[in-house]
Design a protein around this motif. Structure first.
Motif, PDB file in Angstrom:
ATOM      1  N   ASN A  27       1.031  -1.177  -0.169  1.00  0.00           N
ATOM      2  CA  ASN A  27      -0.173   0.049  -0.011  1.00  0.00           C
ATOM      3  C   ASN A  27       0.846   1.272   0.010  1.00  0.00           C
ATOM      4  N   SER A  28       1.877   1.218  -0.784  1.00  0.00           N
ATOM      5  CA  SER A  28       2.847   2.373  -1.082  1.00  0.00           C
ATOM      6  C   SER A  28       2.216   3.633  -1.333  1.00  0.00           C
ATOM      7  N   ASP A  29       2.533   4.799  -0.409  1.00  0.00           N
ATOM      8  CA  ASP A  29       1.921   6.057  -0.811  1.00  0.00           C
ATOM      9  C   ASP A  29       3.055   6.876  -1.279  1.00  0.00           C
ATOM     10  N   PHE A  30       2.444   7.321  -2.453  1.00  0.00           N
ATOM     11  CA  PHE A  30       3.723   8.084  -3.508  1.00  0.00           C
ATOM     12  C   PHE A  30       4.444   9.203  -2.612  1.00  0.00           C
ATOM     13  N   CYS A  31       3.787  10.250  -1.910  1.00  0.00           N
ATOM     14  CA  CYS A  31       4.245  11.250  -1.364  1.00  0.00           C
ATOM     15  C   CYS A  31       5.367  10.923  -0.256  1.00  0.00           C
ATOM     16  N   ARG A  32       4.932   9.963   0.495  1.00  0.00           N
ATOM     17  CA  ARG A  32       6.037   9.126   1.549  1.00  0.00           C
ATOM     18  C   ARG A  32       7.120   8.697   1.008  1.00  0.00           C
ATOM     19  N   ARG A  33       6.591   7.796   0.019  1.00  0.00           N
ATOM     20  CA  ARG A  33       7.762   7.015  -0.870  1.00  0.00           C
ATOM     21  C   ARG A  33       8.667   8.073  -1.716  1.00  0.00           C
ATOM     22  N   ASN A  34       8.119   8.981  -2.145  1.00  0.00           N
ATOM     23  CA  ASN A  34       8.870   9.936  -2.907  1.00  0.00           C
ATOM     24  C   ASN A  34       9.926  10.621  -1.966  1.00  0.00           C
ATOM     25  N   ARG A  35       9.434  11.263  -0.835  1.00  0.00           N
ATOM     26  CA  ARG A  35      10.236  11.673   0.140  1.00  0.00           C
ATOM     27  C   ARG A  35      11.349  10.756   0.625  1.00  0.00           C
ATOM     28  N   ALA A  36      10.971   9.550   0.780  1.00  0.00           N
ATOM     29  CA  ALA A  36      12.133   8.513   1.398  1.00  0.00           C
ATOM     30  C   ALA A  36      13.156   8.282   0.424  1.00  0.00           C
ATOM     31  N   MET A  37      12.773   8.207  -0.907  1.00  0.00           N
ATOM     32  CA  MET A  37      13.793   7.802  -1.980  1.00  0.00           C
ATOM     33  C   MET A  37      14.713   9.144  -2.264  1.00  0.00           C
ATOM     34  N   ARG A  38      14.002  10.221  -2.273  1.00  0.00           N
ATOM     35  CA  ARG A  38      14.993  11.498  -2.409  1.00  0.00           C
ATOM     36  C   ARG A  38      15.920  11.542  -1.190  1.00  0.00           C
ATOM     37  N   ALA A  39      15.754  11.023  -0.206  1.00  0.00           N
ATOM     38  CA  ALA A  39      16.593  11.098   1.091  1.00  0.00           C
ATOM     39  C   ALA A  39      17.656  10.059   0.846  1.00  0.00           C
ATOM     40  N   VAL A  40      17.436   8.990  -0.101  1.00  0.00           N
ATOM     41  CA  VAL A  40      18.511   8.008  -0.238  1.00  0.00           C
ATOM     42  C   VAL A  40      19.199   7.825  -1.527  1.00  0.00           C
ATOM     43  N   ASN A  41      18.611   8.536  -2.561  1.00  0.00           N
ATOM     44  CA  ASN A  41      19.030   8.615  -3.926  1.00  0.00           C
ATOM     45  C   ASN A  41      19.482  10.073  -4.241  1.00  0.00           C
ATOM     46  N   PRO A  42      21.013  10.163  -4.232  1.00  0.00           N
ATOM     47  CA  PRO A  42      21.372  11.464  -4.535  1.00  0.00           C
ATOM     48  C   PRO A  42      21.138  11.973  -5.806  1.00  0.00           C
ATOM     49  N   LYS A  43      20.957  13.407  -6.006  1.00  0.00           N
ATOM     50  CA  LYS A  43      20.962  13.952  -7.109  1.00  0.00           C
ATOM     51  C   LYS A  43      22.445  14.262  -7.692  1.00  0.00           C
ATOM     52  N   PHE A  44      23.157  14.520  -6.706  1.00  0.00           N
ATOM     53  CA  PHE A  44      24.691  14.977  -7.064  1.00  0.00           C
ATOM     54  C   PHE A  44      25.599  13.773  -6.496  1.00  0.00           C
ATOM     55  N   ILE A  45      26.526  13.442  -7.559  1.00  0.00           N
ATOM     56  CA  ILE A  45      27.495  12.605  -6.928  1.00  0.00           C
ATOM     57  C   ILE A  45      29.077  12.948  -7.434  1.00  0.00           C
ATOM     58  N   LEU A  46      30.093  12.496  -7.014  1.00  0.00           N
ATOM     59  CA  LEU A  46      31.363  13.006  -7.526  1.00  0.00           C
ATOM     60  C   LEU A  46      31.934  12.282  -8.588  1.00  0.00           C
ATOM     61  N   ARG A  47      31.533  12.912 -10.012  1.00  0.00           N
ATOM     62  CA  ARG A  47      31.665  12.082 -10.949  1.00  0.00           C
ATOM     63  C   ARG A  47      33.227  12.684 -11.664  1.00  0.00           C
ATOM     64  N   ASN A  48      33.978  11.657 -11.936  1.00  0.00           N
ATOM     65  CA  ASN A  48      35.456  11.940 -12.397  1.00  0.00           C
ATOM     66  C   ASN A  48      35.460  13.173 -13.253  1.00  0.00           C
ATOM     67  N   TYR A  49      34.819  13.284 -14.145  1.00  0.00           N
ATOM     68  CA  TYR A  49      34.789  14.601 -15.149  1.00  0.00           C
ATOM     69  C   TYR A  49      34.539  15.688 -14.383  1.00  0.00           C
ATOM     70  N   LEU A  50      33.657  15.642 -13.406  1.00  0.00           N
ATOM     71  CA  LEU A  50      33.356  17.002 -12.712  1.00  0.00           C
ATOM     72  C   LEU A  50      34.691  17.276 -11.651  1.00  0.00           C
ATOM     73  N   ALA A  51      35.093  16.245 -11.151  1.00  0.00           N
ATOM     74  CA  ALA A  51      36.149  16.668 -10.356  1.00  0.00           C
ATOM     75  C   ALA A  51      37.385  16.852 -11.186  1.00  0.00           C
ATOM     76  N   GLN A  52      37.664  16.604 -12.441  1.00  0.00           N
ATOM     77  CA  GLN A  52      38.483  17.013 -13.286  1.00  0.00           C
ATOM     78  C   GLN A  52      38.285  18.684 -13.623  1.00  0.00           C
ATOM     79  N   LYS A  53      37.221  19.047 -13.669  1.00  0.00           N
ATOM     80  CA  LYS A  53      36.795  20.221 -13.999  1.00  0.00           C
ATOM     81  C   LYS A  53      37.155  21.228 -12.827  1.00  0.00           C
ATOM     82  N   VAL A  54      36.914  20.981 -11.461  1.00  0.00           N
ATOM     83  CA  VAL A  54      37.194  21.491 -10.275  1.00  0.00           C
ATOM     84  C   VAL A  54      38.614  21.586 -10.317  1.00  0.00           C
ATOM     85  N   ILE A  55      39.505  20.392 -10.687  1.00  0.00           N
ATOM     86  CA  ILE A  55      41.220  20.427 -10.452  1.00  0.00           C
ATOM     87  C   ILE A  55      41.662  21.630 -11.483  1.00  0.00           C
ATOM     88  N   GLU A  56      41.058  21.473 -12.873  1.00  0.00           N
ATOM     89  CA  GLU A  56      41.653  22.348 -13.964  1.00  0.00           C
ATOM     90  C   GLU A  56      41.418  23.727 -13.439  1.00  0.00           C
TER      91      GLU A  56
END
Length: 488
Positions: free
Chosen positions: A412-441
């Motif tokens: 009986n999964s409720d979308f609003c509760r599930r959405n909040r819970a999943m956004r709290a464990v599934n990141p939008k931002f991670i440390l991708r190597n190509y982004l790290a390289q842009k920061v380094i450069e």
């Protein structure tokens, strides 16, 4: 606490000469402060206003020492790519001492501090590139809920350092509850310093397994192996759940308390690719993403062998047998959370395995898929998810979603509760190597604004940050499989 009030203790160095060597850092002639980590200042109980203290440039390169500091190069050995190497130790880093904050002891470790008795043919330096990568990685994994060392500050210089090319030297102050590695135990075992090995076992147990205080060495060693086994299982389960590949899982890079330790050629998955190899020196794929659980168990076997002077073979086997079930249970719980499931059902493992196979077959961005799945509410067509797959995979995705829909309906999964819970464990931002390289450069030109932006995003990876959509995008093909070396 003011920076001038910081006073370090040195319990590890006091264990004696068998454990390392007092060593004076070699400071930069012209140090320049690049960044101070406000989150780690708070962790250590240092006032936030101290981030602007000019003394950081001196303290962060060893030109000035914290009160009470007695810099110490730790001696250890270890198995590198499966081969025992007796000639290891802190070759470019020094343990400065420990600081107590909020009932916990944190050790400060200066990386890039110059030659030590264990440098062998190295120059004892770190470069700006590798220092930034370690600084960012500690923040990324910590915010994702995975135990990790962190860094307090970065100090740069104009000192040339030769790696694959000429770069500039940099140092960071690494922060961890302990810098004891599997390799410390191996060193004392293989050199037959058993009295020192007893002291090390007792030292770690007294700090991290307090109910072992009255035990004998044999019982302490068994408790330590069980502790390290469970912690390491939890650690690698966390890595697999977020798509993190360490790259160099030698035993000298394994923390005895299960922290992510010694960042080098690491990488987060872009496309879900189980055989992903992030270290361009790993020609056999020993440390590929999908191999990490097995390698960590291999390393635990090496640790067990180092404790065999005090623990019988059958007991050692029993301790190590705890690894797989704890890994499986921990990983399963983490993946249920990523899928928004609040109960456990018999077919959950198959549901997850089928999804991962789908992602692998279609080379789907791992992070972005789970983030998009958080917003899925059973719509047809599931446009946001379909957009992440090539057309050839659309039918398979629809079929998987039918099973997912049924699974959600069971609880009986409720979308609003599930959405909040999943956004709290599934990141939008991670440390991708190509982004790290842009920061380094950018940093190599003296522009540290991208570094600050990246630190902010990695410390808050679950927030939307709508003004920074670029940093959440999947990389172009040229940004995938970037060659990352051990000198990183």
């Amino acid at each position: 606490m003011k920076l001038s009030d910081v006073t370090l203790t040195h319990q590890y160095a006091d264990l004696g000469g068998a454990f390392g060597s007092r060593t004076t850092p070699t400071p930069f002639a012209h140090p320049a402060l690049i960044h101070v980590n406000p989150a780690v200042l708070q962790l250590l109980g240092i006032d936030a206003s101290e981030a602007h203290n000019p003394d950081w440039a001196q303290l962060g390169c060893g030109k000035k020492l914290f009160k009470g500091s007695k810099p110490f190069a730790m001696k250890y050995t270890g198995h590198q790519f499966g081969v025992y190497n007796p000639d290891l130790g802190d070759g470019r880093a020094l343990l400065l001492g420990g600081i107590e904050a909020r009932g916990r002891l944190w050790e400060l470790h200066l990386k890039g501090a110059g030659k030590t008795p264990y440098s062998r043919f190295g120059d004892g330096r770190a470069v700006l590139r590798s220092t930034i990568r370690e600084y960012l990685a500690g923040e990324a994994l910590t915010a994702l809920g995975i135990r990790s060392t962190r860094a307090l500050c970065i100090v740069g210089s104009d000192e040339p350092v030769v790696r694959e090319e000429i770069e500039t030297g940099a140092m960071l102050i690494r922060v961890a509850e302990t810098h004891v590695r599997f390799g410390h135990f191996e060193y004392l075992f293989y050199t037959k310093q058993l009295e020192a090995l007893q002291r090390l076992i007792d030292f770690v147990c007294q700090r991290f397994i307090p109910d072992t205080g009255d035990m004998g060495t044999s019982e302490q060693a068994e408790a330590l192996l069980r502790f390290a086994t469970r912690r390491s299982a939890e650690l690698v389960a966390g890595w697999q759940s977020v798509g993190f590949a360490h790259g160099v899982l030698n035993t000298d890079n394994m923390s005895i308390i299960g922290d992510t330790f010694d960042y080098g050629p690491y990488g987060f998955l872009d496309d879900y690719e189980p055989a992903f190899i992030c270290n361009h020196s790993d020609h056999t794929g020993r440390y590929a993403f999908e191999q990490q659980p097995g390698v960590v168990l291999w390393n635990l076997n090496a640790l067990a062998h180092a404790l065999s002077a005090f623990v019988g073979a059958e007991t050692l086997r029993e301790c190590l047998e705890e690894f797989q079930p704890h890994l499986i249970n921990t990983y399963a719980a983490l993946m249920r959370r990523k899928l928004g499931l609040t109960t456990e059902e018999e077919n959950d493992q198959k549901l997850c395995a089928d999804l991962l196979q789908l992602l692998a077959d279609n080379r789907v961005d791992y992070t972005n898929f789970f983030r998009a799945l958080a917003h899925y509410r059973g719509e047809r067509p599931p446009s946001a998810l379909l957009a992440l797959l090539p057309p050839a995979g659309h039918s398979a995705l629809r079929h998987w979603l039918e099973g997912y829909d049924r699974r959600l309906a069971h609880e009986n999964s409720d979308f609003c509760r599930r959405n909040r819970a999943m956004r709290a464990v599934n990141p939008k931002f991670i440390l991708r190597n190509y982004l790290a390289q842009k920061v380094i450069e950018a940093a190599e030109t003296g522009d540290y604004r991208p570094l600050q932006t990246m630190v902010t995003l990695l410390q808050n990876p679950f927030d939307e940050h709508p003004q920074h959509e670029f940093w959440a995008a999947a990389p172009p093909e040229s940004g995938k499989h970037m060659p990352i070396s051990c000198s990183s």
